[in-house]
Design an enzyme around this catalytic site. Structure first.
Site, PDB file in Angstrom:
ATOM      1  N   SER A 258     -11.929   1.138   1.679  1.00 24.49           N
ATOM      2  CA  SER A 258     -11.104   1.120   2.809  1.00 24.49           C
ATOM      3  C   SER A 258     -10.312   1.751   4.154  1.00 24.49           C
ATOM      4  O   SER A 258      -9.307   2.076   3.028  1.00 24.49           O
ATOM      5  CB  SER A 258      -9.853  -0.803   2.850  1.00 24.49           C
ATOM      6  OG  SER A 258     -10.657  -2.020   2.188  1.00 24.49           O
TER       7      SER A 258
ATOM      8  N   GLU B 186      -5.269   3.221   5.244  1.00 25.20           N
ATOM      9  CA  GLU B 186      -4.760   3.945   4.355  1.00 25.20           C
ATOM     10  C   GLU B 186      -4.769   5.599   3.970  1.00 25.20           C
ATOM     11  O   GLU B 186      -4.095   6.357   3.255  1.00 25.20           O
ATOM     12  CB  GLU B 186      -5.616   3.004   3.484  1.00 25.20           C
ATOM     13  CG  GLU B 186      -4.610   1.113   2.933  1.00 25.20           C
ATOM     14  CD  GLU B 186      -5.792   0.672   2.474  1.00 25.20           C
ATOM     15  OE1 GLU B 186      -6.804   2.019   1.680  1.00 25.20           O
ATOM     16  OE2 GLU B 186      -5.387  -0.495   2.549  1.00 25.20           O
TER      17      GLU B 186
ATOM     18  N   ARG C 251       1.139  -1.080   0.129  1.00 24.71           N
ATOM     19  CA  ARG C 251       0.114  -0.155  -0.343  1.00 24.71           C
ATOM     20  C   ARG C 251       0.864   1.283   0.018  1.00 24.71           C
ATOM     21  O   ARG C 251       0.841   2.209   0.846  1.00 24.71           O
ATOM     22  CB  ARG C 251      -1.003  -0.335   0.990  1.00 24.71           C
ATOM     23  CG  ARG C 251      -1.897  -1.555   1.278  1.00 24.71           C
ATOM     24  CD  ARG C 251      -2.776  -0.649  -0.011  1.00 24.71           C
ATOM     25  NE  ARG C 251      -3.647  -2.255  -0.261  1.00 24.71           N
ATOM     26  CZ  ARG C 251      -2.956  -3.990  -0.655  1.00 24.71           C
ATOM     27  NH1 ARG C 251      -2.767  -3.060  -1.424  1.00 24.71           N
ATOM     28  NH2 ARG C 251      -4.310  -4.248  -1.054  1.00 24.71           N
TER      29      ARG C 251
END
Length: 298
Positions: free
Chosen positions: A218, A288, A169
């Site tokens: 998310s 994130e 990520r």
């Protein structure tokens, strides 16, 4: 292109929250983008770049300086080269357009792209991907090169994908600057079942994810060997509510804006989730989400 002042940013956020930008630019091409950067430099304004508005939480106080939104900085071409489908696209192009291109040629990347919101530039910056064990599952597997506008010199540099630093990520090694264009490719090996697979995956996501309410996708990165959503649900936090925001009943790693939420409401939920999961399980969750604008120092 004009530079506007005091522009509300909530419409440019997938969460539909956030205060105004002092100044705002919506470039459609490289020359527009360079002019916006030059204007900010001439007026000593900091620059904040917005892509598709996913995976960012914009402060209710807004963003100081110039916010540059790449929502209209779009365009994609595709052709077969040496047995591969070669794609070139501008960074503001939505991942959905990339999905349609791979789907047209019945290629495997369409499957993982179906679960990803936002634009291609953001997908590269965060090495966006899915949890399912499929191939490909992350942007690192597609990207051949990126072009970056250096805001100090206004020159565009091309960086090979193999020279970038890809991790879970996250993608580094392209900074400083603004990603403006990317080249991607995949072998021309059509899968006759890919359309049915994408349809089935989309149906499953619709059942498990709150796609009918504003969210950022998310919120938390999956910890090593586990899933953030499972930990949050295990801690009894589904439906935990602050103001107009809450943790989704469908998927605990989604925070949804169900009733005119503020960015502060979402921030308080994020903080509560981190503290609760840490206390009950010992796992430190990380977001994130990138915070933009004015926030209290923690």
């Amino acid at each position: 292109m004009s530079i506007e002042s005091n522009v509300a940013l909530a419409p440019y956020s997938s969460w539909q929250v956030g205060g105004p930008a002092d100044h705002f630019a919506l470039p459609t091409n490289l020359e527009d983008l360079k002019k916006a950067v030059e204007w900010a430099k001439a007026n000593a304004h900091p620059i904040t770049v917005l892509g598709g508005g996913t995976n960012v939480l914009i402060s209710d106080k807004g963003i100081r300086g110039l916010a540059i939104c790449l929502k209209k900085f779009v365009g994609l071409t595709a052709e077969e080269k040496s047995g591969r489908l070669a794609i070139e696209c501008f960074s503001g192009t939505m991942k959905a357009e990339l999905l349609r291109t791979f789907l047209k040629h019945k290629l495997e990347p369409a499957l993982f792209l179906g679960g990803l919101p936002g634009d291609i530039g953001g997908g590269i910056v965060m090495n966006a991907g899915v949890g399912e064990k499929i191939k490909p599952r992350e942007f690192v597997e597609l990207v051949d090169w990126v072009e970056v506008l250096r805001t100090d010199s206004l020159k565009v540099d091309r960086i090979e994908g193999s020279k970038l630093k890809w991790t879970y990520r996250h993608c580094a090694g392209w900074e400083p600057g603004i990603i403006v264009r990317a080249g991607m490719s995949w072998p021309m090996a059509p899968n006759a079942e890919i359309l049915n697979q994408v349809r089935a995956a989309n149906l499953l996501r619709a059942q498990k994810q709150p796609l009918d309410l504003p969210s950022c996708g998310s919120v938390f990165v999956n910890p090593e060997g586990g899933f953030a959503g499972q930990l949050i649900e295990q801690c009894g936090l589904k439906n935990y509510t602050v103001g107009g925001a809450k943790i989704s009943e469908k998927h605990a790693n989604f925070i949804v804006n169900f009733k005119n939420a503020k960015a502060a409401h979402i921030h308080l939920i994020i903080a509560h989730v981190k503290a609760t999961v840490k206390k009950q399980t010992g796992v430190q969750l990380h977001t994130e989400v990138v915070y933009l604008g004015e926030w209290p120092k923690s």
